[in-house]
Design an enzyme around this catalytic site. Structure first.
Site, PDB file in Angstrom:
ATOM      1  N   LEU A 184       0.844  -1.204   0.000  1.00 43.69           N
ATOM      2  CA  LEU A 184       0.000   0.000   0.000  1.00 43.69           C
ATOM      3  C   LEU A 184       0.876   1.250   0.000  1.00 43.69           C
ATOM      4  CD1 LEU A 184      -2.336  -1.569   2.646  1.00 43.69           C
ATOM      5  CD2 LEU A 184      -3.008  -1.033   0.298  1.00 43.69           C
ATOM      6  N   PRO A 185       0.303   2.408  -0.393  1.00 44.65           N
ATOM      7  CA  PRO A 185       1.153   3.594  -0.579  1.00 44.65           C
ATOM      8  C   PRO A 185       1.834   4.095   0.697  1.00 44.65           C
ATOM      9  CG  PRO A 185      -0.974   3.877  -1.693  1.00 44.65           C
ATOM     10  CD  PRO A 185      -1.061   2.626  -0.883  1.00 44.65           C
ATOM     11  N   LYS A 241      15.111   0.312   4.506  1.00 43.86           N
ATOM     12  CA  LYS A 241      14.495   0.921   3.314  1.00 43.86           C
ATOM     13  C   LYS A 241      14.648   2.445   3.314  1.00 43.86           C
ATOM     14  CE  LYS A 241      11.892   1.381  -0.344  1.00 43.86           C
ATOM     15  NZ  LYS A 241      12.380   1.007  -1.672  1.00 43.86           N
ATOM     16  N   LYS A 290       7.974  11.052   0.089  1.00 42.29           N
ATOM     17  CA  LYS A 290       7.441  10.342   1.267  1.00 42.29           C
ATOM     18  C   LYS A 290       8.570   9.627   2.019  1.00 42.29           C
ATOM     19  CE  LYS A 290       6.149   6.302   0.636  1.00 42.29           C
ATOM     20  NZ  LYS A 290       5.929   4.876   0.721  1.00 42.29           N
TER      21      LYS A 290
HETATM   22  P1  NAD Z   1       0.380   2.498  -6.014  1.00 42.12           P
HETATM   23  O1  NAD Z   1      -0.221   3.776  -5.573  1.00 42.12           O
HETATM   24  O2  NAD Z   1       0.643   2.269  -7.472  1.00 42.12           O
HETATM   25  O3  NAD Z   1      -0.539   1.271  -5.536  1.00 42.12           O
HETATM   26  C1  NAD Z   1      -1.164   1.206  -4.284  1.00 42.12           C
HETATM   27  C2  NAD Z   1      -2.437   0.385  -4.429  1.00 42.12           C
HETATM   28  O4  NAD Z   1      -3.032   0.262  -3.123  1.00 42.12           O
HETATM   29  C3  NAD Z   1      -3.490   1.046  -5.331  1.00 42.12           C
HETATM   30  O5  NAD Z   1      -3.919   0.103  -6.314  1.00 42.12           O
HETATM   31  C4  NAD Z   1      -4.615   1.404  -4.362  1.00 42.12           C
HETATM   32  O6  NAD Z   1      -5.908   1.338  -4.938  1.00 42.12           O
HETATM   33  C5  NAD Z   1      -4.429   0.353  -3.283  1.00 42.12           C
HETATM   34  N1  NAD Z   1      -5.058   0.720  -2.012  1.00 42.12           N
HETATM   35  C6  NAD Z   1      -4.925   1.872  -1.313  1.00 42.12           C
HETATM   36  N2  NAD Z   1      -5.671   1.830  -0.184  1.00 42.12           N
HETATM   37  C7  NAD Z   1      -6.274   0.621  -0.169  1.00 42.12           C
HETATM   38  C8  NAD Z   1      -7.162  -0.040   0.710  1.00 42.12           C
HETATM   39  N3  NAD Z   1      -7.623   0.570   1.824  1.00 42.12           N
HETATM   40  N4  NAD Z   1      -7.594  -1.283   0.417  1.00 42.12           N
HETATM   41  C9  NAD Z   1      -7.149  -1.900  -0.713  1.00 42.12           C
HETATM   42  N5  NAD Z   1      -6.307  -1.338  -1.604  1.00 42.12           N
HETATM   43  C10 NAD Z   1      -5.873  -0.088  -1.335  1.00 42.12           C
HETATM   44  O7  NAD Z   1       1.722   2.310  -5.162  1.00 42.12           O
HETATM   45  P2  NAD Z   1       3.030   1.489  -5.579  1.00 42.12           P
HETATM   46  O8  NAD Z   1       3.873   2.266  -6.524  1.00 42.12           O
HETATM   47  O9  NAD Z   1       2.624   0.086  -5.934  1.00 42.12           O
HETATM   48  O10 NAD Z   1       3.826   1.483  -4.177  1.00 42.12           O
HETATM   49  C11 NAD Z   1       3.382   0.713  -3.069  1.00 42.12           C
HETATM   50  C12 NAD Z   1       4.440   0.793  -1.988  1.00 42.12           C
HETATM   51  O11 NAD Z   1       5.677   0.290  -2.492  1.00 42.12           O
HETATM   52  C13 NAD Z   1       4.731   2.230  -1.502  1.00 42.12           C
HETATM   53  O12 NAD Z   1       4.887   2.243  -0.118  1.00 42.12           O
HETATM   54  C14 NAD Z   1       6.029   2.597  -2.227  1.00 42.12           C
HETATM   55  O13 NAD Z   1       6.790   3.544  -1.524  1.00 42.12           O
HETATM   56  C15 NAD Z   1       6.716   1.242  -2.305  1.00 42.12           C
HETATM   57  N6  NAD Z   1       7.660   1.095  -3.411  1.00 42.12           N
HETATM   58  C16 NAD Z   1       7.333   1.535  -4.653  1.00 42.12           C
HETATM   59  C17 NAD Z   1       8.261   1.381  -5.703  1.00 42.12           C
HETATM   60  C18 NAD Z   1       7.930   1.870  -7.093  1.00 42.12           C
HETATM   61  O14 NAD Z   1       8.846   1.872  -7.946  1.00 42.12           O
HETATM   62  N7  NAD Z   1       6.687   2.244  -7.395  1.00 42.12           N
HETATM   63  C19 NAD Z   1       9.491   0.772  -5.471  1.00 42.12           C
HETATM   64  C20 NAD Z   1       9.781   0.293  -4.191  1.00 42.12           C
HETATM   65  C21 NAD Z   1       8.848   0.460  -3.156  1.00 42.12           C
END
Ligand code: NAD
Length: 296
Positions: free
Chosen positions: A64-65, A170, A245
């Site tokens: 999750l975000p 991280k 963040k």
């Molecule tokens: P994103 O915003 O693309 O995806 C998050 C998903 O969570 C969305 O589909 C959203 O609908 C869902 N969501 C939010 N609240 C919810 C709830 N209450 N119930 C169910 N689903 C819910 O985010 P992302 O890019 O996949 O990143 C996720 C995590 O991974 C973050 O913490 C980010 O910092 C970390 N991360 C991201 C990357 C990257 O390259 N994008 C790399 C490493 C780590």
């Protein structure tokens, strides 16, 4: 083994897809129905809500975000702690604060659950190709229990210590990444003003002491690394909002323990500026535009 997966965004969708392709029995949930439908096409089962997912899964992964989303999913009235079976192993792969993670792990333990914080590095390409690095905090037995799950999604998995240590690793890693991306961008801006061709500078620095991941894998100028977001109009990748963040989490943690992180603080200020210029959804390598004075 039934696995639940909540959060099917940029990272969660390809990670859950890999679990399905490896043969795990995966049940998924996301607030966005099309994200769920994509996973059903590769063999996952759709859950109507978190409660029904929680009742049927022995291991539940969240991606999750931010901390507030994780807390909502775990602590909400219809959340995981209200509905999961005793003995469930939670694996939170989101990047969130160390304190938030430790509080959740403590609550989980008191309710008879196991909890691992397991944030990842490697970006979307790592998630798609199953080459993520997992940095894991929690009990070693739980880490071992989840080994095959991590192996389906990544190729490097490190037990970093007790609860919260995965998140600590991280935010330290991403503070380093934010700083190194700014430093790499500054070097390209100066090289350009000094009349040095960007490919020539890349070839030299990639084989000299300035070599780093931000340069050789994720180069902030178009050309030298074809897969880098600079070649795709700075589409993420890893967004400025996400980098900001993580930098803010690093600064909150540094303030709490009294660590001196002056470059981390400067990186946070520069990414805040980029964010406030409206580039929050651009890839974080777009920081070079700020340094070039090119934010049109
Ligand atoms: P994103 O915003 O693309 O995806 C998050 C998903 O969570 C969305 O589909 C959203 O609908 C869902 N969501 C939010 N609240 C919810 C709830 N209450 N119930 C169910 N689903 C819910 O985010 P992302 O890019 O996949 O990143 C996720 C995590 O991974 C973050 O913490 C980010 O910092 C970390 N991360 C991201 C990357 C990257 O390259 N994008 C790399 C490493 C780590």
């Amino acid at each position: 083994m039934k696995i639940g997966f909540i959060g099917l965004g940029h990272m969660g969708s390809p990670m859950a897809t890999r679990l399905c392709q490896t043969g795990f029995d995966v049940t998924v949930f996301d607030l966005i129905p099309t994200a769920v439908a994509t996973l059903v096409k590769v063999g996952a089962t759709a859950a109507v809500d978190i409660a029904s997912l929680a009742q049927h899964c022995a291991i539940i992964i969240t991606m999750l975000p931010q901390g507030e989303h994780v807390e909502a999913v775990y602590l909400g009235e219809n959340g995981l702690f209200a509905h999961a079976k005793v003995g469930t192993l939670f694996i939170d792969c989101s990047s969130i604060g160390v304190d938030t993670t430790r509080q959740l792990a403590s609550l989980a333990t008191r309710q008879g659950y196991s909890h691992l914080d397991a944030p990842v590095s490697g970006g979307m390409s790592g998630a798609i190709n199953g080459t993520l690095t997992f940095m894991v905090g929690g009990k070693f037995n739980d880490f071992n229990q989840a080994a095959s799950v991590f192996a389906a999604m990544g190729n490097h998995c490190v037990h970093a210590g007790d609860h919260g240590n995965g998140q600590a690793a991280k935010i330290c890693n991403n503070m380093l990444l934010g700083i190194s991306m700014i430093a790499t961008s500054e070097a390209f801006v100066l090289a350009n003003k000094l009349g040095l061709d960007k490919q020539v500078f890349f070839d030299i620095a990639a084989n000299a002491s300035g070599q780093c991941w931000s340069l050789t894998q994720y180069c902030p100028v178009p050309g030298p690394v074809p897969s880098s977001p600079a070649n795709h109009d700075y589409q993420p990748g890893f967004s400025t909002a996400m980098m900001l963040k993580d930098l803010r989490l690093s600064q909150a943690a540094a303030a709490k323990v009294g660590a001196s992180t002056p470059l981390g603080a400067q990186a946070t200020a520069l990414y805040t500026l980029l964010n406030n210029h409206g580039l929050n959804q651009a890839d974080f390598s777009a920081i070079i535009k700020l340094l070039q004075g090119d934010l049109t």
